[in-house]
Structure formats: structure tokens, C-alpha cells
Design an enzyme around this catalytic site. Structure first.
Site, PDB file in Angstrom:
ATOM      1  N   ILE A   1     -48.754   6.425   9.606  1.00 52.32           N
ATOM      2  CA  ILE A   1     -47.697   6.351   8.959  1.00 52.32           C
ATOM      3  C   ILE A   1     -48.084   6.102   7.549  1.00 52.32           C
ATOM      4  CG2 ILE A   1     -45.387   5.701   8.660  1.00 52.32           C
ATOM      5  CD1 ILE A   1     -45.028   6.032  11.720  1.00 52.32           C
TER       6      ILE A   1
ATOM      7  N   ARG B   1     -57.012  -4.153   7.605  1.00 51.51           N
ATOM      8  CA  ARG B   1     -57.973  -5.267   7.806  1.00 51.51           C
ATOM      9  C   ARG B   1     -59.356  -4.718   7.662  1.00 51.51           C
ATOM     10  NH1 ARG B   1     -55.413  -6.165  13.718  1.00 51.51           N
ATOM     11  NH2 ARG B   1     -55.535  -4.021  13.299  1.00 51.51           N
TER      12      ARG B   1
ATOM     13  N   ASP C   1     -55.287  -8.899   5.862  1.00 46.13           N
ATOM     14  CA  ASP C   1     -54.614  -9.073   7.096  1.00 46.13           C
ATOM     15  C   ASP C   1     -53.129  -9.536   6.593  1.00 46.13           C
ATOM     16  OD1 ASP C   1     -53.367  -9.854   9.596  1.00 46.13           O
ATOM     17  OD2 ASP C   1     -55.485 -10.310  10.344  1.00 46.13           O
ATOM     18  N   VAL C   2     -52.189  -8.827   6.957  1.00 45.88           N
ATOM     19  CA  VAL C   2     -51.026  -9.423   6.688  1.00 45.88           C
ATOM     20  C   VAL C   2     -50.292 -10.618   7.311  1.00 45.88           C
ATOM     21  CG1 VAL C   2     -49.989  -6.918   5.881  1.00 45.88           C
ATOM     22  CG2 VAL C   2     -49.424  -7.909   8.432  1.00 45.88           C
TER      23      VAL C   2
ATOM     24  N   ASN D   1     -45.252  -1.666   6.268  1.00 44.22           N
ATOM     25  CA  ASN D   1     -45.772  -0.571   7.321  1.00 44.22           C
ATOM     26  C   ASN D   1     -46.696  -1.076   8.385  1.00 44.22           C
ATOM     27  OD1 ASN D   1     -46.042   2.371   8.275  1.00 44.22           O
ATOM     28  ND2 ASN D   1     -48.175   1.451   7.895  1.00 44.22           N
TER      29      ASN D   1
ATOM     30  N   TYR E   1     -42.894  -5.740  21.489  1.00 44.15           N
ATOM     31  CA  TYR E   1     -42.828  -4.617  20.238  1.00 44.15           C
ATOM     32  C   TYR E   1     -41.172  -4.433  20.045  1.00 44.15           C
ATOM     33  CZ  TYR E   1     -43.714  -0.470  17.904  1.00 44.15           C
ATOM     34  OH  TYR E   1     -43.654   0.550  16.516  1.00 44.15           O
TER      35      TYR E   1
ATOM     36  N   VAL F   1     -44.384   9.396  16.531  1.00 41.89           N
ATOM     37  CA  VAL F   1     -44.780  10.213  15.282  1.00 41.89           C
ATOM     38  C   VAL F   1     -46.295  10.149  15.868  1.00 41.89           C
ATOM     39  CG1 VAL F   1     -45.457   9.878  13.031  1.00 41.89           C
ATOM     40  CG2 VAL F   1     -43.280   8.884  13.969  1.00 41.89           C
TER      41      VAL F   1
ATOM     42  N   THR G   1     -49.563   9.556  15.636  1.00 42.95           N
ATOM     43  CA  THR G   1     -50.739   8.723  14.897  1.00 42.95           C
ATOM     44  C   THR G   1     -51.558   7.891  16.028  1.00 42.95           C
ATOM     45  OG1 THR G   1     -49.408   6.613  15.250  1.00 42.95           O
ATOM     46  CG2 THR G   1     -48.826   7.927  13.395  1.00 42.95           C
TER      47      THR G   1
HETATM   48  P1  NAP Z   1     -51.485   3.108  13.337  1.00 39.77           P
HETATM   49  O1  NAP Z   1     -51.973   4.676  13.274  1.00 39.77           O
HETATM   50  O2  NAP Z   1     -52.151   2.185  14.317  1.00 39.77           O
HETATM   51  O3  NAP Z   1     -51.961   2.501  11.954  1.00 39.77           O
HETATM   52  C1  NAP Z   1     -51.542   0.981  11.608  1.00 39.77           C
HETATM   53  C2  NAP Z   1     -51.799   0.725  10.285  1.00 39.77           C
HETATM   54  O4  NAP Z   1     -51.503  -0.508  10.025  1.00 39.77           O
HETATM   55  C3  NAP Z   1     -53.491   0.727  10.182  1.00 39.77           C
HETATM   56  O5  NAP Z   1     -53.354   1.118   8.787  1.00 39.77           O
HETATM   57  C4  NAP Z   1     -53.840  -0.500  10.375  1.00 39.77           C
HETATM   58  O6  NAP Z   1     -55.099  -0.742   9.858  1.00 39.77           O
HETATM   59  C5  NAP Z   1     -52.858  -1.380   9.842  1.00 39.77           C
HETATM   60  N1  NAP Z   1     -52.775  -2.794  10.355  1.00 39.77           N
HETATM   61  C6  NAP Z   1     -52.809  -3.058  11.792  1.00 39.77           C
HETATM   62  N2  NAP Z   1     -52.604  -4.399  11.740  1.00 39.77           N
HETATM   63  C7  NAP Z   1     -52.706  -4.976  10.299  1.00 39.77           C
HETATM   64  C8  NAP Z   1     -52.761  -6.194   9.846  1.00 39.77           C
HETATM   65  N3  NAP Z   1     -52.686  -7.408  10.683  1.00 39.77           N
HETATM   66  N4  NAP Z   1     -52.825  -6.449   8.596  1.00 39.77           N
HETATM   67  C9  NAP Z   1     -52.885  -5.055   7.919  1.00 39.77           C
HETATM   68  N5  NAP Z   1     -52.755  -3.873   8.090  1.00 39.77           N
HETATM   69  C10 NAP Z   1     -52.792  -3.910   9.697  1.00 39.77           C
HETATM   70  O7  NAP Z   1     -49.737   2.864  13.441  1.00 39.77           O
HETATM   71  P2  NAP Z   1     -48.663   4.084  12.883  1.00 39.77           P
HETATM   72  O8  NAP Z   1     -48.085   4.588  14.038  1.00 39.77           O
HETATM   73  O9  NAP Z   1     -49.223   4.688  11.694  1.00 39.77           O
HETATM   74  O10 NAP Z   1     -47.719   2.897  12.458  1.00 39.77           O
HETATM   75  C11 NAP Z   1     -47.265   2.428  11.285  1.00 39.77           C
HETATM   76  C12 NAP Z   1     -45.940   2.098  11.559  1.00 39.77           C
HETATM   77  O11 NAP Z   1     -45.047   2.719  12.148  1.00 39.77           O
HETATM   78  C13 NAP Z   1     -46.054   0.597  12.502  1.00 39.77           C
HETATM   79  O12 NAP Z   1     -45.091  -0.461  11.799  1.00 39.77           O
HETATM   80  C14 NAP Z   1     -45.148   0.886  13.720  1.00 39.77           C
HETATM   81  O13 NAP Z   1     -44.695   0.105  14.518  1.00 39.77           O
HETATM   82  C15 NAP Z   1     -44.459   1.820  13.495  1.00 39.77           C
HETATM   83  N6  NAP Z   1     -43.893   3.035  14.163  1.00 39.77           N
HETATM   84  C16 NAP Z   1     -44.868   4.194  14.762  1.00 39.77           C
HETATM   85  C17 NAP Z   1     -44.431   4.841  15.558  1.00 39.77           C
HETATM   86  C18 NAP Z   1     -45.224   6.126  16.158  1.00 39.77           C
HETATM   87  O14 NAP Z   1     -44.669   6.804  16.930  1.00 39.77           O
HETATM   88  N7  NAP Z   1     -46.472   6.130  15.586  1.00 39.77           N
HETATM   89  C19 NAP Z   1     -43.020   5.118  16.016  1.00 39.77           C
HETATM   90  C20 NAP Z   1     -42.068   4.087  15.343  1.00 39.77           C
HETATM   91  C21 NAP Z   1     -42.595   2.921  14.591  1.00 39.77           C
HETATM   92  P3  NAP Z   1     -56.272  -1.753  10.662  1.00 39.77           P
HETATM   93  O15 NAP Z   1     -56.249  -1.690  12.052  1.00 39.77           O
HETATM   94  O16 NAP Z   1     -57.674  -1.222   9.894  1.00 39.77           O
HETATM   95  O17 NAP Z   1     -55.832  -3.024   9.977  1.00 39.77           O
END
Ligand code: NAP
Length: 259
Positions: A18, A38, A63-64, A90, A155, A188, A190
Site C-alpha cells: 500500500i 528497514r 525503522d520507524v 503507513n 494488531y 488489500v 499485499t
Molecule cells: P506490507 O506489504 O507488509 O508492507 C509494509 C511496509 O512497511 C513495507 O514497506 C515494510 O518494509 C514497511 N515496514 C514494516 N515495518 C517497518 C518499520 N519498523 N519501519 C519502517 N518501515 C517498516 O503491508 P501492507 O499491506 O502494504 O500494509 C501497509 C499498511 O496498511 C499497514 O499499516 C497495514 O497495517 C495496513 N493495512 C493493510 C491491509 C491489507 O490487507 N494489506 C489492510 C488494512 C490495513 P520493510 O519490511 O522493508 O521495513
């Protein structure tokens, strides 16, 4: 004129999923965009892909959950572009952790990255967000910030917490002309969603495909969302068109919240 011409944006967790889709959409509307994750190589590749030749999309390893990383990240953006108009919190992680599992460290890490990380980044960015110039904070919560799911206490706590953070902060910075809103996506497409489906399917003794079918049966539009659909809402929230909206948590979930 593009919607976000020359606005400066930071999208945390922009290396994939996302966050990457949001970074791309903001850049397509003329914004200068910083992304972080990260993984140095992954975030650099994402920036190259969004903006071949570079310049308008900057990649940072950060790392946030680490205050020193966050400070260096924000300093890096400000030294290049002077200020930050749009922040998208995000970055997030998720895991299935039943309450009796011996996994305290992981439980706390989920709160730390999703909530404390958003706090660290927001606090630092707000020092460089101009007053009365369309400042925007956009927090990515989840439908799990709206309802509970068994074995996801960490979560769900984090994502409900992000909605509280959004509401309180919106009141705190309204006088600066900054709006603060949250997006609550459903499923979503991902890496995170795939992992969640795999973990839950394994716990229920079914295949990921069977679980996916069962999960999507709870979604009135009967499909998983594309990251671009979340990005389109983020563009709206980043733009002038949303100036009248603050402190809101918007469900983007194909109607899942109604079931
Ligand atoms: P994703 O594909 O796992 O991507 C997560 C992103 O966050 C990656 O770029 C990851 O990069 C980065 N990240 C994780 N930990 C981090 C840290 N400590 N510091 C900096 N960057 C960090 O997840 P996504 O599905 O795109 O999710 C994005 C957001 O949407 C999240 O907040 C998630 O909770 C929310 N969300 C997702 C869904 C869904 O169904 N996918 C639904 C509702 C909400 P690195 O691992 O390299 O750090």
C-alpha cells in the site's frame, strides 16, 4: 496543474504494498515524495521504479520504531526539500498471536511499530509542517481498528489505537490548519494480507485458497482491494479537496464493516 504539484510528502513503509502505491500516486500528482523502510535495497528499488532517473522520489533506510532513524529520516528530507506538507503513516506489521502464546516480544513489537512508530514520525514531521498551508497527516489504520478478530489482539489494539491518535491529534493541530485523518482498509492484495491468510488458514486447518474464499464471502463486493484503491483515497486526503475533513476514520473495505 496536478493536484499536489511540488507538495513534499513522506510515506513510511513505501518499499512495497500500500505504501508504494500511495507514493506512486502522490508522485503522479506532482508531489516530491520520500519513502522509507528497514531494507535499504528494497526501498531504493521502489524509488527507482516509481521515478526512474530519480530526483522526485527519495529513498531512505529507516525503522520507524527507532527514534534516531526517524530523526535522521526527517532531517534528510528537510535538508533537501525544506519542509514536509503531507505525512502518510503507513509502515506496519501484523502477526497472529493467540493470547496464551509465549510471544510477548512480538506482541509488543506490533504495538511499537504500528503505534509508537507513528507517534515518533508524526512528532518529528510536525516540527517541519508549515502552518496554514494545507498540512496533512494520513494514518493507515484497518478495519481491525473497527472490530476484533480472535488471535489478533496486538494488531487490533494497534489499529484501534491509531484511530484514537488520529482524533486527538486532529484537535491538537486544527489551529495550525493541519488535518489528520485515518484510512481503514479491508483486505488489500499485499504481502501482509497473504501472510495473514496463510497464518489463519494454517490455524484453522485449511488451505490459504479456502480461507481466502471464506474471507471474501464476508466482503459484499466479493473481492480483495488493489493497493491503488487505497492510494486514490490517500491522494484525495492529501489534496485541497479534503480541507473540510479532519479527525475521521474512513472505511475502505468493500462494505466488509457492515457484515
Ligand atoms: P506490507 O506489504 O507488509 O508492507 C509494509 C511496509 O512497511 C513495507 O514497506 C515494510 O518494509 C514497511 N515496514 C514494516 N515495518 C517497518 C518499520 N519498523 N519501519 C519502517 N518501515 C517498516 O503491508 P501492507 O499491506 O502494504 O500494509 C501497509 C499498511 O496498511 C499497514 O499499516 C497495514 O497495517 C495496513 N493495512 C493493510 C491491509 C491489507 O490487507 N494489506 C489492510 C488494512 C490495513 P520493510 O519490511 O522493508 O521495513
Amino acid at each position: 496543474m496536478s493536484l499536489l504539484q511540488d507538495r513534499v510528502a513522506l510515506v513510511t513503509g513505501g518499499s512495497r504494498g500500500i505504501g508504494k502505491a500511495i507514493a506512486r500516486a502522490l508522485a503522479e500528482q506532482g508531489a516530491k515524495v520520500a519513502i522509507c523502510s528497514r531494507d535499504t535495497e528494497a526501498v531504493r528499488q521502489a524509488a527507482d521504479e516509481i521515478s526512474p532517473g530519480g530526483g522526485r522520489v527519495l529513498a531512505f533506510q529507516a525503522d520507524v520504531a527507532e527514534k534516531a532513524d526517524v530523526r535522521a529520516l526527517v532531517q534528510g528530507i528537510v535538508s533537501r526539500w525544506g519542509q514536509i506538507h503531507v505525512l502518510v503513516n503507513n509502515a506496519g506489521i501484523n502477526a497472529r498471536i493467540p493470547i496464551d502464546a509465549e510471544d510477548e516480544a512480538r506482541w509488543i513489537q506490533i504495538l511499537t511499530v504500528n503505534v509508537v512508530g507513528a507517534y515518533y514520525v508524526t512528532r518529528e514531521v510536525l516540527r517541519y509542517m508549515p502552518n496554514h498551508d494545507g498540512g496533512r497527516v494520513i494514518n493507515i489504520s484497518s478495519v481491525l481498528g473497527r472490530f476484533g478478530v480472535p488471535a489478533y489482539t496486538a494488531y487490533c489494539t494497534a489499529k484501534h489505537g491509531i484511530i484514537g491518535f488520529t482524533r486527538a491529534l486532529a484537535l491538537e493541530v486544527a489551529g495550525r490548519g493541519i488535518t489528520v485523518n485515518a484510512i481503514c482498509p479491508g483486505w488489500v492484495e499485499t504481502d501482509m494480507a497473504h501472510l495473514g491468510m496463510q497464518e489463519t488458514a494454517a490455524a484453522l486447518g485449511m488451505s490459504p485458497e479456502e480461507f481466502r474464499k471464506q474471507a471474501l464471502a464476508m466482503v459484499p463486493i466479493q473481492r480483495i482491494l488493489d493497493p491503488k484503491e487505497v492510494a486514490d483515497l490517500a491522494v484525495y486526503l492529501a489534496s485541497n479537496a479534503s480541507a473540510g475533513m479532519t479527525g475521521q476514520a474512513i472505511n475502505l473495505c468493500g462494505g466488509q464493516i457492515m457484515s
